[in-house]
Each structure stands twice: as C-alpha cells, then as structure tokens.
Scaffold this active site. Structure first.
Site, PDB file in Angstrom:
ATOM      1  N   THR A  52      84.314  34.798  37.885  1.00  8.13           N
ATOM      2  CA  THR A  52      84.365  36.431  37.729  1.00  8.13           C
ATOM      3  C   THR A  52      85.652  36.773  38.009  1.00  8.13           C
ATOM      4  O   THR A  52      86.294  37.711  37.412  1.00  8.13           O
ATOM      5  CB  THR A  52      83.390  36.934  38.494  1.00  8.13           C
ATOM      6  N   CYS A  53      86.313  36.495  39.051  1.00  9.83           N
ATOM      7  CA  CYS A  53      87.495  36.943  39.738  1.00  9.83           C
ATOM      8  C   CYS A  53      88.746  36.832  38.605  1.00  9.83           C
ATOM      9  O   CYS A  53      89.394  37.852  38.209  1.00  9.83           O
ATOM     10  CB  CYS A  53      87.891  36.158  40.825  1.00  9.83           C
ATOM     11  N   CYS A  83      88.378  40.668  39.508  1.00 13.30           N
ATOM     12  CA  CYS A  83      89.846  41.178  40.122  1.00 13.30           C
ATOM     13  C   CYS A  83      90.848  41.111  39.378  1.00 13.30           C
ATOM     14  O   CYS A  83      91.592  42.460  39.267  1.00 13.30           O
ATOM     15  CB  CYS A  83      90.079  39.984  41.448  1.00 13.30           C
ATOM     16  N   LYS A 117      90.757  43.399  36.052  1.00  8.37           N
ATOM     17  CA  LYS A 117      90.715  44.633  36.637  1.00  8.37           C
ATOM     18  C   LYS A 117      91.982  45.166  37.249  1.00  8.37           C
ATOM     19  O   LYS A 117      92.542  46.564  36.971  1.00  8.37           O
ATOM     20  CB  LYS A 117      89.515  44.736  37.695  1.00  8.37           C
ATOM     21  N   TYR A 124      81.942  50.178  43.884  1.00  9.86           N
ATOM     22  CA  TYR A 124      83.587  50.172  43.685  1.00  9.86           C
ATOM     23  C   TYR A 124      83.881  49.884  42.156  1.00  9.86           C
ATOM     24  O   TYR A 124      84.956  50.464  41.613  1.00  9.86           O
ATOM     25  CB  TYR A 124      83.942  49.210  44.688  1.00  9.86           C
ATOM     26  N   GLU A 143      86.496  52.336  40.391  1.00 16.91           N
ATOM     27  CA  GLU A 143      87.658  51.597  39.667  1.00 16.91           C
ATOM     28  C   GLU A 143      87.903  51.736  38.328  1.00 16.91           C
ATOM     29  O   GLU A 143      88.835  52.159  37.650  1.00 16.91           O
ATOM     30  CB  GLU A 143      87.523  50.036  40.004  1.00 16.91           C
ATOM     31  N   GLU A 192     103.134  53.391  58.877  1.00 15.17           N
ATOM     32  CA  GLU A 192     103.827  53.688  60.605  1.00 15.17           C
ATOM     33  C   GLU A 192     102.846  54.641  61.002  1.00 15.17           C
ATOM     34  O   GLU A 192     102.368  54.822  62.358  1.00 15.17           O
ATOM     35  CB  GLU A 192     104.990  54.086  60.349  1.00 15.17           C
TER      36      GLU A 192
END
Lengths: 561, 497
Positions: A130-131, A136, A139, A266, A270, A530
C-alpha cells in the site's frame, strides 16, 4: 537441507514478474539448479542473481537458528524439517522489513506477493504494498503536485507574475508518478533479493499452521507471517458501483472536474487538498460535525477552517444515501439533506478493511476480530503459535513506520533470540492535508482522561510567508503538559511543514521530556518551529478537582475551557 | 515607582534607595536583546527606559530603529527575500509535476521590496507597542554612557538630556563591515543589499559566512548571475566540513559561480558597473559588489572607554557569565558582546539579565547545544558539535551516521540535489553530540532535534522514535548503521563525498 534445491528460470520481469518453476517432493521444495536469473527493471541488462551464495549462509544460519530455538519456546521441531524458517505472505512495508531482517539474522525466508497493479484486489497487489503503490508515496507525490498552485498564489505577493495562469496537465503527472512507482518496486525487489529472501509471485493461502499454498504449490515453514495489509472499503449504497476508492483516485485516466469525497478521515482530507490544489471543484461530505475524528478538537476545527478558506466545500453532518447517474453522465449524490449534483467523480474514503478473506485463517484457527483484523499478542503472534501478523492486517496503528517497527521487532523475536515488543506509545503521525498536520502523543481530551490535571499551551499565528503573500494561511500549534510531572504528553501542529517539524519533537516527547526542557531549548530564528520552544504562558489550566493551593486565576482559566 | 521593586540580584552591591535614580534600568538599543531585557525587567517591577536611533532600513552611527538588526536589517527581511527567491526554482520544479508554466514569468523586485518594507514597518510598530504595553519609556535618539549610573540621550534636534539609572544595559548590536581595500566605497553591505533600488543582474559577493551564502542564494533564485568569493577552500567556516562541502555543491548546482581561496584586491568604477580585481589577477564587472565580510560591535560612540568599560580587541564589550561588564552597574547583551550572535541568544541573554538583576534569580545564559540555521537555498541547520569538534573534544570513539538521499519531491521534479543529514554520536555513552542537515526545511526540522540534544538524548532514543512517513525528517530516527567510526584525536576524518 543439502537436498533442498531450487530451480528458477526467469524471463522478463518487467511486465509479468517471473513464475518460478519449483519442484516438490513430499511437500518439500527441491532445487534443481541453484541459480535465479532476473531482468533488471530499469535497464535491459541481465542480472544474474545467484542464490548459490545464500545457501552456505542458510546452512550456517540454520544451525544458528536451531540453537536459538532450542533456547526459546517457539517450537519443538528443528527448522531443518521445513522449507523455510519464515514464510511471509505480503511484500508491503511490514512484510519486506520482517523478511529482510529475518534473512539478515540468518533465517531462510520466502515472501509471496500478488502481481503488480495500481488498484488492489483479491488477485492484484505488488511488491511495495500500500505505502509504495497505493498510499504514502503516490499520495505525497500528488500532494507535491497540487501544492504548486498555492505557491503560485503566494508568489504574487513576493513580486512574481505570470503571463497566463499556470495550467495543470494530469496525464504528465500520472505518467511521471507511475514511472517513479515502477522504480520503487524495482528497488523493493532488489532489497529483498539482496537480503537473500526468496520472492514468489502468487496468492498465499494458509493450509495448516506450517504450510502455505501458492498457486497450488505447497511450501512448509517453521513460522508464517501474515502481512497482507488492508484495502479501501466502500459501503453498499445504491449507486456505489459509480464510486471510486483511493486506489483508483491515485491513478485516474483524467482529472475530476468536480469531485465529491465522502468521508472525514485523513484519506478524505488529503485527497480534498490534492484535487482542490489541482483546481477540481471539491465537496467533502462528512457524517460528523468535524473532520478527522480522533484528532485533537482544536486541530479539527482549525483544519476545517483552513480547508474552507482554500475553497473546499465541507458538508458536515451530511450522509450520502445514494449515487445517481444522470443522462449527461454526471453523478448526483443524494444525502440526508438533499441532492448535490454535477460530479464527474464520487470518491469514497470511508475506511479500510484488513485483507483477511480467503487466506485460510479461520480453518487453521487464527482468531479474527469483528472487523476482520487478525488478533495478535504484544509480540505480533496470533492464536496459532507458528503464525504471526504485522501491519494493517492487525489494525493496531495503521502506519508504514509502525508496520516497519512491528516487522523489525518480529524478526528480532524470532531469529535474533531477542524477544522484542513493538512499542506503540507516542507514535507520531502526519496528515498531508493542505495545510498538513503533525502530531505526537495525546489529544487534549485523551490527556484529560488519562492525567486529569493538564496545562495547555496554544499558538495560532500568521506565518511570515502569509504576511507577504496576503493569503489567509495560519499556523496552529499546541502543547499539552501534565501538570503534575511537567512532561509534554501531547504536541499538535497544523500548518506548513508540520510533518517535518513534528519528527524532532517526537523524539523529545517519546523520551519523556518536560516543558522546562522545551523552554531551555533556544529557538531557531526565524522559523515556525521555534514557537514550540517559546510558549511561555498556558492558554488554560485544566484541573479535575479543586486542590488545596489552587488560585482563583486557575479556577477561572479552567472554567473558561 | 508604582510597585516595589523585587529583590535585586546578589551582584548588586550598591543598595541605594531607588528614588535616587530616574530609572531602575536604562537600556541603550531596542533590538531583540534590549527589548526583551526591558520588557522582562519591567514585568519584574523595574522602572525602565530604553533609547533607540530613528528608524531606517540602512543603519549607521545615527540611524537604527526599534526592532534592531533582526527585524529591520537581518533575520526577517532576509527570510522574506529567501521566500521570494525560492519561487524561482519552485517554478522549475513544477513543470515535471504537470504544470504548464508560461515561459514569460516576471519577477518584480520593487514590488517585493515595497512589501518587505511594509512588513518591517508593521513589525517596528509591534515592537514599539510591546514596549509601551510593558510600561517601558522609549526615547528616540543616540544614547551614550556618561557615568556608571548616567546616560545621555542626544535627541533628533541635537539637544541632550541625561538620565540617571541604577543599572545601564548596553544592547546596541553590531553593524556590517567592509573590507579595507581600494574602492571599498563602491561595494555595499547586507544593509544596502536588503534595500537595493534594482535587482542586480550580476552580483559579486565577497565572504564565506552565512550572510554571503544567503545573499548568493537570494539573488540567484531571482535570476541574477552570482560570483561568490571566499578565502577558504569551502564556505561556512566553523560548520561541519562535510556539510560545508554539501552547501558548496548545492550553491554550484543552482548556478552560483564559486571562487574558493580567492580574495578581492581592488574595486574600481567602470561604465558597465564596478570592476572587481581578484588576487588571482581575474577581473569581473558587476552591477553590485557585496561585502559579507563580518560584522563589528557597535561600541565606538558609547563613550565606554571614558567611563572605564573594558572592550576586547574586536571592540566587543567584555562581560562575565551574567552579562555584567567590569563596571558593576553596567551590563551588556547581544551582538555588542560578540558571544554568539543570534537573535534567540540575545533574547536568552536579555531574559537572564532581567531575572538576575530584577527577578532575584541570578541566571547565566547557557550556550550549549544552540541550534542555528543558514538560509541558503536549500538551507543548512545544525545543533551541537560538528564532526571535527567532536573528534577534537572526544575522549573515546565517535560514531558518524550519515544519510545522503534524493528528496522525494526531486524524484519527479528531476532536480539533481541531494539532502544530507548527519548525526555525531559518542560511541561509549551513545549520546548524540551533534546533528546537521542540509536540505529543504532543515531549519524547521532541526528545532525538535535540538530539544533532544539539549537534554542529552541517546542514539537509542532517536531510534525508538517512530518515523513520520513520508518525510525527510524521519531519516533522523532511522539511521541504523554508522557510516564510520572515528577514534579520538585522529587526524582530520575522511569524508565520503
């Protein structure tokens, strides 16, 4: 072992990965020739990968692993009785990691995977999982592509102008994306080969606790690892056959003009960002009031605002009931609130389900949960002692790096004589929405539940870039601190580069560092990050019950939450 | 004074009644350090005044402005120009992602400059409001020390007013410096570079420090031809050698012409612009020549010697660990002390000063593991020790972990530029001693890593952190095997570039 021989011939591995001619005798794999030939994906140059090398290793390792097992409680039979020490079903992130590491520890390993396809099914998958193929990586590549339009807008405020507004060509992007995926598949295959693990193509099915069937051939293994991942799930409503899932959305032949995205997780946000950036009309339909259930409430609110400001239409508490195709070929979405029409595409991002069907799991007695996930213990072991499972198929935390961790831990447990539990605490994660989210640790609600007394620090600011660009972009940051121990137990950010920024902070949160440690760190100026080390005053203090020394201001602050 | 002052720091011997002085604290210079110290001192109950020169983007002896170098002539305008310059390469990157970007792209320097000035004016206003909000009295004019407890402010009209103060804090910062070569007046400094009328077509930059490489990236990104000259064989002396090589390679890869080991000898005016003569006998004509040859502390016109405040050779004010000069009532923070010239460090020094003198909590600034960033394109960011420093200081072996990779964005854009990351680890204790990165978002990524280093995190703790996928930053927690092991005291380690 000496009698075990493999014969494998190989042709062109580019289009159809090679079928291996394997010979069996009494359920055991025989090698007739000790060489495998492969064709490199990227060039026509023939690579001759010799497994001759790996055999002496395997011999050594067998002795090694046998010794290890004699000390462990894993099994009674010596590994030499099996074709493999480990047989992995599924060559995605978790499977490849476990296999490689196991092989590096000296185990004799085989991995099977379905043939390559961009859209997964019961008969298609591909090395990388899948990744690499459907998650990932593609995408993120589409996110990169879609972010440019925002940069074009920003650049105006910095003095840049264009004769004509930049136009996007979908087919160029998809072709370049697919070329990159092919390259990565090649790399993954090489990684496996170089580790000495044997890659078999086909659908693995478990026959008994030590036997896997691939295309009718049986392989015996001391341990079987299931790492078959998950797959998108589309609920059965009228017209659902017109809907696409995320697999298809990553490889569409043309760009949607107007897309309905159903779901608030998500994946939904996305893709909303991707298509919005590429100038499709985007409508997101969510059952709840807010996007991203499970994330920090303030982050959910913030992202919803920012996405709306970028032109995404969010339909909250609006549940699709049917998809209707009209005569002009466009799709209408019927919801509990009415009908929205004119969609070229309707995408369902309504969750993923573990790929546990037709694996033979029930027959061998591997327990599944109600949603079909494989139940495992802390060491990723199923209810059958010789069968293990890692990654999305176990539905613990469905992230690539978690599958990697689980795979790595399993290899150590089985083959390095080092029983290792994957540690699922303080796992950071990112959502590549636009703007993206990064987070680690607890949400405010979770923190209150778990610790009661917490201090919350928030910052909502306009980044330097936005002051020049004139765009309404903002950044939201949040730190959640345990009042008693001063430890930072949750950290959240939504804004540009959140994913990159949160990684370093995740080390700090994982290490149990305190707010004082954050304060003692000097900022890097001028950055957004920061802000996380310069939050001086709590936005609110939450106290579960009035304590003795409690001041009035605390009480007010708490009441104001 | 409305509120009673809190207990003074232990270093204060005088213990005179407060009413003897006009102010508890008089601060000269309203930059990062001065404003922070004033505000925090006021919050601790002190009666505070601050003076600052009138506002102008280009500083001199008599002009400056509330906000100081960082806001007016440093970090902020620089970062704005870096953002502006980054769009150029971004447009190139967009093409392979399917964007049809018209060949005719226009960059309007004047527009960017105007927006930059607007932003700086806005920040200048914010700083002023911060001061008034904290109850600090702001005087405009040049401040001078005329006694251990007396400051004189020369106002815009030339009149002088003096004020007495229990404590005087000098926070006048520093200023860009030119190289004393013939024709130096033809060159500019970073002050002018941030406010040029026109974008240079061809710029020559002298210097190898962070200012030099940042301006090289800015002008190059906007399309100018850039020649960068520096004395050493690599830019960014003081940074990790391997990272310096990466920066040099990236600058070159983005089209900046590097001239290592080369000095400028002379500048002269010609029709085509400024003619530059190098010590190698080379001649280049450019429209702009930038001296990025260091900065000098603003200590000259403060009358310090007369009062007896000690300066070092470079003109920096000498202070002890609490930022106190040899005169007990006179203190100094920020660039004028030339300790570590960074805005957040001046802020820290200002906070420590306020706590020490007016908060009853003597506090010495801690200079260990301070992260910093160089905003060249792509940026470099580091925290802790470089490999060379670590090897020098080490008692035992040092493990070096490096990762050089093609960032995911480049796989499609086709940009030939690698990101590099590096961890320096003590082999015996497993402590991470240093981290560096050169690549997109390095400065943002390094901030969290800095907390880990500050708290003595080990490599094992880095590894136990799960990665965020897909990110560049995850590489910092997934470096499994050491690239090399260096023994303490060995000669300069070999880099693998």
């Amino acid at each position: 072992m000496a009698a075990t021989r493999v014969m494998a011939s190989a042709g062109n591995a580019v289009s159809t990965p090679q079928s291996l001619n394997l010979c069996f005798k009494n359920g055991r794999l025989l090698t007739q020739k000790k060489r495998l030939f492969f064709v490199n994906n990227n060039s026509s140059k023939k690579l001759m990968l010799s497994v001759v090398h790996s055999f002496p290793c395997a011999h050594r390792s067998c002795r090694f692993t046998t010794t290890v097992r004699a000390e462990s409680t894993n099994g009674s039979e010596p590994s030499a009785n099996y074709d493999f020490d480990l047989f992995t079903i599924g060559a995605g992130s978790g499977g490849v990691r476990a296999s490689r590491f196991a092989a590096n520890f000296g185990a004799k390993v085989a991995v099977c995977e379905l043939p390559f396809a961009t859209v997964s099914s019961d008969s298609a998958g591909g090395v990388g999982g899948t990744c690499v193929l459907r998650g990932c990586v593609p995408k993120k590549l589409l996110v990169y592509a879609s972010k440019f339009s925002h940069e074009f807008e920003e650049s105006g405020g910095f003095g840049w102008s264009y004769d004509a507004e930049p136009k996007h060509d979908w087919s160029t992007l998809i072709a370049n994306k697919n070329a990159e995926l092919q390259r990565l598949v090649g790399i993954y295959k090489n990684i496996l080969k170089n580790s000495g693990a044997m890659l078999l193509e086909g659908r693995g099915k478990i026959v008994d606790p030590h036997t896997v069937d691939i295309n009718g051939k049986l392989y015996s293994a001391k341990n079987i690892l299931i790492a078959v991942g998950g797959r998108p799930f589309i609920p059965d409503i009228p017209g659902s056959e017109y809907a696409i899932d995320s697999d298809a959305a990553l490889d569409l032949p043309s760009k949607p003009k107007k897309i309905a995205i159903v779901g608030g997780g998500y994946i939904a946000v996305e893709f909303a960002g991707i298509f919005n950036g590429l100038k499709s009309g985007v409508h997101v339909f969510i059952r709840q009031k807010k996007l991203l259930r499970g994330f920090d409430e303030e982050v959910r609110d913030f992202l919803g605002e920012q996405m709306s400001l970028r032109g995404i239409n969010i339909h909250s508490e609006e549940t699709p009931q049917a998809i209707v195709k009209s005569s002009d070929g466009l799709l209408s979405l019927k919801t509990n609130k009415g009908t929205v029409d004119g969609f070229t595409h309707v995408m369902f991002a309504t969750g993923r389900k573990p790929n546990t069907k037709n694996l033979g799991l029930e027959a061998v007695g591997v327990n599944l949960s109600i949603n079909g996930a494989i139940e495992v213990d802390e060491f990723s072991r199923t209810s059958v002692p010789s069968i293990w499972a890692v990654g999305d198929v176990t539905d613990r935390i469905n992230l690539t790096p978690v599958a990697l961790m689980e795979g790595g831990a399993l290899a150590k447990t089985l083959f390095a004589n080092e029983p290792t539990k994957p540690d699922h605490s303080a796992v950071p994660c990112a959502v590549f929405s636009q703007p993206p989210i990064g987070q680690v640790g607890l949400t405010e609600d979770q923190a209150v539940k778990e610790y009661g007394d917490i201090d919350v620090y928030t910052s909502n600011f306009r980044p330097l870039k936005a002051t020049l660009s004139g765009l309404p972009d903002r950044v939201f940051m949040k730190l959640i601190v345990c009042a008693k121990t001063n430890k930072v137990i949750g950290l959240h950010m939504c804004g540009e580069e959140s994913a990159e920024i949160v990684q370093g902070f995740a080390i700090a949160v994982k290490a149990g560092l305190t707010k004082a440690d954050f304060d003692a760190t000097i900022g890097i100026h001028p950055t957004a990050a920061e802000e996380f080390v310069t939050m001086r005053t709590p936005t609110r203090k939450i106290r579960s019950a009035p304590s003795e020394g409690k001041s009035d201001s605390d009480a007010k602050a708490a009441a104001g939450v | 004074m409305a509120r009673k002052m809190l207990i003074d720091g232990e270093l204060d011997k005088a213990n005179e009644a407060e009413s003897h002085y006009d102010f508890d604290l008089f601060v000269i210079g309203a930059g990062s350090g001065g404003v922070r110290a004033s505000r925090f001192s006021a919050q601790n109950g002190a009666k505070v005044a601050i003076c600052e020169l009138p506002f102008h983007p280009i500083s001199s002896e008599v002009i400056g402005g509330v906000g100081g170098t960082c806001v007016i002539r440093g970090c902020v305008p620089k970062k704005i120009l870096v953002y502006g310059a980054s769009f150029g390469p971004e447009l190139e990157d967009a093409r392979n992602y399917g964007w049809d970007v018209n060949e005719k792209i226009d960059f309007n320097w004047k527009k960017l400059l105007q927006k930059k000035t607007e932003e700086i004016n806005r920040l200048n206003g914010i700083y002023k409001r911060l001061l008034s909000g904290a109850g600090v009295k702001l005087f405009e004019g040049e401040g001078r020390v005329i006694g251990p407890n007396e400051v004189e402010v020369i106002q815009l009209d030339g009149t002088k007013i003096s004020y007495s103060a229990k404590h005087i804090l000098i926070a006048t910062g520093s200023r860009a410096q030119r190289l004393p070569i013939p024709g130096q007046e033809l060159g500019i400094t970073s002050d002018e570079a941030l406010s040029l009328e026109e974008l240079p077509k061809h710029a020559v930059i002298l210097g190898g420090g962070y200012i030099a490489v940042e301006f090289a990236s800015i002008w190059r990104g906007m399309g100018a031809k850039v020649d960068l000259f520096y004395r050493k064989d690599l830019p960014l002396r003081g940074f990790d050698d391997e990272m310096r090589e990466v920066v040099a390679k990236n600058l070159e890869g983005r089209g900046i012409k590097l001239h290592p080991s080369t000095n400028l000898k002379e500048l002269s005016k010609t029709e085509g612009g400024v003619k530059v003569l190098t010590d190698h006998g080379e001649e280049i004509v450019a429209d702009v020549v930038l001296f990025a040859t260091g900065r000098t502390p603003n200590s000259k016109r403060l009358n310090l010697e007369a009062v007896g405040v000690e300066l070092d050779k470079a003109g920096a004010i000498k202070v002890n660990q609490y930022s106190q000069t040899n005169m007990p009532s006179i203190w100094a923070i920020g660039d004028v002390t030339n300790r570590m010239n960074l805005t957040p460090v001046a802020l820290m020094e200002g906070t420590c000063f306020a706590n020490t003198v007016f908060g009853g909590k003597p506090m010495a600034p801690d200079y260990s593991n301070i992260a910093c960033a160089v905003f060249c394109i792509p940026p470099l960011s580091v925290v802790g020790l470089s490999e060379q420093e670590a090897v020098e200081k080490a008692k035992g072996d040092i493990l070096i972990f490096t990762s050089t990779f093609n960032p995911m964005k480049n796989t499609i854009s086709g940009r030939q530029e690698k990101t590099m990351m590096k961890l320096v680890v003590d082999a015996e204790t497993d402590k991470v001693l240093g981290a560096s990165m050169c690549g997109p978002d390095a400065a943002e990524i390094m901030q969290g890593i800095a907390i880990a280093l500050k708290c003595g995190a080990t490599k094992a703790q880095f590894e136990s952190t799960v990665g965020i996928h897909p990110s560049a930053a995850e590489e910092f927690v997934t470096m499994r095997s050491a690239t090399r092991r260096v023994s303490a005291g060995t000669a300069k380690p070999r880099t693998n570039l």
